[in-house]
Write a protein that holds these residues in place. Sequence first.
Motif, PDB file in Angstrom:
ATOM      1  N   GLY A  49       0.817  -1.212   0.000  1.00 56.33           N
ATOM      2  CA  GLY A  49       0.000   0.000   0.000  1.00 56.33           C
ATOM      3  C   GLY A  49       0.848   1.257   0.000  1.00 56.33           C
ATOM      4  O   GLY A  49       0.467   2.283  -0.561  1.00 56.33           O
ATOM      5  N   ALA A  50       1.996   1.206   0.676  1.00 56.46           N
ATOM      6  CA  ALA A  50       2.926   2.335   0.742  1.00 56.46           C
ATOM      7  C   ALA A  50       4.260   1.775   1.242  1.00 56.46           C
ATOM      8  O   ALA A  50       4.319   0.634   1.718  1.00 56.46           O
ATOM      9  N   VAL A  51       5.301   2.607   1.120  1.00 57.59           N
ATOM     10  CA  VAL A  51       6.646   2.123   1.443  1.00 57.59           C
ATOM     11  C   VAL A  51       7.342   3.119   2.369  1.00 57.59           C
ATOM     12  O   VAL A  51       7.210   4.336   2.185  1.00 57.59           O
ATOM     13  N   VAL A  52       8.075   2.601   3.340  1.00 59.90           N
ATOM     14  CA  VAL A  52       8.977   3.421   4.153  1.00 59.90           C
ATOM     15  C   VAL A  52      10.395   2.905   3.919  1.00 59.90           C
ATOM     16  O   VAL A  52      10.640   1.703   4.002  1.00 59.90           O
ATOM     17  N   VAL A  53      11.314   3.827   3.602  1.00 56.31           N
ATOM     18  CA  VAL A  53      12.726   3.470   3.425  1.00 56.31           C
ATOM     19  C   VAL A  53      13.489   4.081   4.591  1.00 56.31           C
ATOM     20  O   VAL A  53      13.390   5.288   4.839  1.00 56.31           O
ATOM     21  N   THR A  54      14.234   3.253   5.306  1.00 54.50           N
ATOM     22  CA  THR A  54      14.944   3.780   6.460  1.00 54.50           C
ATOM     23  C   THR A  54      16.326   3.146   6.596  1.00 54.50           C
ATOM     24  O   THR A  54      16.686   2.246   5.827  1.00 54.50           O
ATOM     25  N   GLY A  55      17.109   3.657   7.570  1.00 56.15           N
ATOM     26  CA  GLY A  55      18.469   3.126   7.758  1.00 56.15           C
ATOM     27  C   GLY A  55      18.753   3.000   9.239  1.00 56.15           C
ATOM     28  O   GLY A  55      17.854   2.706  10.023  1.00 56.15           O
ATOM     29  N   GLY A  56      19.984   3.273   9.627  1.00 54.11           N
ATOM     30  CA  GLY A  56      20.329   3.158  11.039  1.00 54.11           C
ATOM     31  C   GLY A  56      19.940   4.411  11.806  1.00 54.11           C
ATOM     32  O   GLY A  56      19.622   5.440  11.211  1.00 54.11           O
ATOM     33  N   GLU A  57      19.996   4.336  13.144  1.00 54.08           N
ATOM     34  CA  GLU A  57      19.599   5.503  13.931  1.00 54.08           C
ATOM     35  C   GLU A  57      20.643   6.624  13.834  1.00 54.08           C
ATOM     36  O   GLU A  57      20.308   7.782  13.659  1.00 54.08           O
ATOM     37  N   ARG A  58      21.946   6.256  13.929  1.00 54.37           N
ATOM     38  CA  ARG A  58      22.986   7.302  13.858  1.00 54.37           C
ATOM     39  C   ARG A  58      23.362   7.610  12.420  1.00 54.37           C
ATOM     40  O   ARG A  58      23.743   8.724  12.082  1.00 54.37           O
ATOM     41  N   ILE A  59      23.248   6.587  11.553  1.00 50.54           N
ATOM     42  CA  ILE A  59      23.617   6.796  10.152  1.00 50.54           C
ATOM     43  C   ILE A  59      22.553   6.160   9.252  1.00 50.54           C
ATOM     44  O   ILE A  59      22.406   4.933   9.223  1.00 50.54           O
ATOM     45  N   ILE A  97       8.146   6.861   1.393  1.00 45.42           N
ATOM     46  CA  ILE A  97       8.563   7.837   2.406  1.00 45.42           C
ATOM     47  C   ILE A  97       9.953   7.463   2.911  1.00 45.42           C
ATOM     48  O   ILE A  97      10.170   6.326   3.345  1.00 45.42           O
ATOM     49  N   ALA A  98      10.891   8.411   2.873  1.00 48.67           N
ATOM     50  CA  ALA A  98      12.193   8.181   3.506  1.00 48.67           C
ATOM     51  C   ALA A  98      12.090   8.638   4.958  1.00 48.67           C
ATOM     52  O   ALA A  98      11.657   9.766   5.225  1.00 48.67           O
ATOM     53  N   SER A 112      17.389   9.320  -0.368  1.00 48.45           N
ATOM     54  CA  SER A 112      16.219  10.000   0.221  1.00 48.45           C
ATOM     55  C   SER A 112      15.517  10.849  -0.835  1.00 48.45           C
ATOM     56  O   SER A 112      14.292  10.961  -0.841  1.00 48.45           O
ATOM     57  N   LEU A 113      16.303  11.440  -1.744  1.00 49.74           N
ATOM     58  CA  LEU A 113      15.703  12.283  -2.792  1.00 49.74           C
ATOM     59  C   LEU A 113      14.953  11.471  -3.845  1.00 49.74           C
ATOM     60  O   LEU A 113      14.094  12.008  -4.549  1.00 49.74           O
ATOM     61  N   ALA A 114      15.293  10.194  -3.973  1.00 49.61           N
ATOM     62  CA  ALA A 114      14.570   9.331  -4.922  1.00 49.61           C
ATOM     63  C   ALA A 114      13.212   8.900  -4.350  1.00 49.61           C
ATOM     64  O   ALA A 114      12.363   8.379  -5.074  1.00 49.61           O
ATOM     65  N   CYS A 115      13.038   9.112  -3.034  1.00 51.38           N
ATOM     66  CA  CYS A 115      11.744   8.805  -2.404  1.00 51.38           C
ATOM     67  C   CYS A 115      10.793   9.978  -2.653  1.00 51.38           C
ATOM     68  O   CYS A 115      11.198  11.057  -3.072  1.00 51.38           O
ATOM     69  N   ASP A 116       9.498   9.764  -2.390  1.00 51.95           N
ATOM     70  CA  ASP A 116       8.510  10.806  -2.675  1.00 51.95           C
ATOM     71  C   ASP A 116       8.454  11.875  -1.593  1.00 51.95           C
ATOM     72  O   ASP A 116       7.994  12.997  -1.850  1.00 51.95           O
ATOM     73  N   TYR A 117       8.874  11.528  -0.362  1.00 48.42           N
ATOM     74  CA  TYR A 117       8.639  12.408   0.787  1.00 48.42           C
ATOM     75  C   TYR A 117       9.696  12.060   1.825  1.00 48.42           C
ATOM     76  O   TYR A 117      10.031  10.880   1.995  1.00 48.42           O
ATOM     77  N   ARG A 118      10.219  13.061   2.488  1.00 51.79           N
ATOM     78  CA  ARG A 118      11.287  12.839   3.452  1.00 51.79           C
ATOM     79  C   ARG A 118      10.861  13.316   4.841  1.00 51.79           C
ATOM     80  O   ARG A 118      10.492  14.498   5.006  1.00 51.79           O
ATOM     81  N   ILE A 119      10.921  12.425   5.811  1.00 49.66           N
ATOM     82  CA  ILE A 119      10.706  12.794   7.211  1.00 49.66           C
ATOM     83  C   ILE A 119      12.050  12.590   7.912  1.00 49.66           C
ATOM     84  O   ILE A 119      12.666  11.523   7.787  1.00 49.66           O
ATOM     85  N   ALA A 120      12.514  13.645   8.593  1.00 48.74           N
ATOM     86  CA  ALA A 120      13.823  13.569   9.246  1.00 48.74           C
ATOM     87  C   ALA A 120      13.661  13.591  10.746  1.00 48.74           C
ATOM     88  O   ALA A 120      12.805  14.305  11.278  1.00 48.74           O
TER      89      ALA A 120
END
Length: 258
Positions: A49-59, A97-98, A112-120
Motif C-alpha cells: 500500500g505504501a513504502v517506508v525506506v529507512t536506515g540506522g539511527e545514527r547513520i 517515504i524516507a 532519500s531524494l529518490a523517495c517521494d517524501y522525506r521525514i527527518a
Amino acid sequence: MTEPVVLLERRDDGVAVVTLNNGKVNALSGAVVAALHEIALELTANPPGAVVVTGGERIFAAGADISEFGGADEARGITARIHASLDAIAAIPRFVIAAVSGYALGGGCELSLACDYRIAGERAVFGQPEILLGTIPGGGGTQRLARQVGPSRAKEISITGRQVKADEALRIGLVDEVVPTDELHERALSLAAECARGAVLSQAFAKQAIDRGLSVSLSEGLEIEQELFIESFRTNDSQIGVKSFLEHGPGKAEFTGT
Ligand code: COA
C-alpha cells in the motif's frame, strides 16, 4: 547465516519497510545498490500500500562505498548501477517515504531524494560531500537536489560539500517534516499506513503525473494529467469513493486498492 544488507518487511497494514542494514555506516556498496534495485522491482511487480525506506539511527547511509572507488572505468559502472537502482526506487508505483535518522550523505542523501517524501529525525544531517573527495554526486544528486531545493542552493551544497542539519533541511525544502528522533518511525509508519488504506491506484496516477510532468513542458504535463485523470475513473476505488461521498459525505469511503 549472514543477514541481508537490505531488509524488506511487509506489514499487515499494507506498509512495506525497506531498511538499510550494511554495518556501522550503511555504505551503499555494490551489494546494497543491487539489493535495493531488486527490492524496488519486487515492490513494483507486487506493490504494497505504501513504502517506508529507512536506515540506522545514527547513520541513515554514509553514501557510496568509497573503498570500491577506482578510476573512471569503475566510476562508469558505479554511477550506472546506482542510477538504475534509485530510478527503480523512484518508480515504485506507491507513496515512498524516507525516514531519515542521522547522517544521509552522498548516496544516502540521493536515496532519500529518490523517495517521494522525506521525514527527518531532529538529529538528521544531509549533504553531498563528494566534492571533498574531488568528485561530484553520481547517484542523481545534481538533478534531484536541484529540483528539490532549486539550482543555486543545490550548487552551493554540492560545491562546498557542507552538511545540512535537519532544521535547515526543512527550511530549504530538502525534507518535508522534522520530528523528534524517537517519534520518527512511528510518524513515517502511520503516514504510510494512512496512504495504504487509500485509493492506492489513483495515488500512483497522481505520483506519475507529477513526476512525468516535472520533466516536460507545462502543456505536455497538463496532457499527462488529463490521461491519468481518465484512467483513475477505471478503478473500482473511484466508483467507491464517489458513491460513498454522495451517500455519506466526504472522507468515509472504504477503498479496496483496486
Ligand atoms: N564508504 C566507505 N567507508 C566509509 C564510508 C563510505 N562512504 N563512510 C565511512 N566509512 C568508514 C570509515 O572509513 C571508517 O572506517 P574505519 O573504521 O576502518 O576507519 C568507518 O566507516 C567509520 O567512519 P568514521 O568517519 O570514523 O565515523 P564517524 O562516525 O566519525 O562519521 C560519517 C560518520 C558518515 C559522518 C563519516 O564517516 C563520513 O563523512 N563518511 C563519508 C561520507 C561521504 O563522503 N560520502 C560520499 C561518498 S561518495
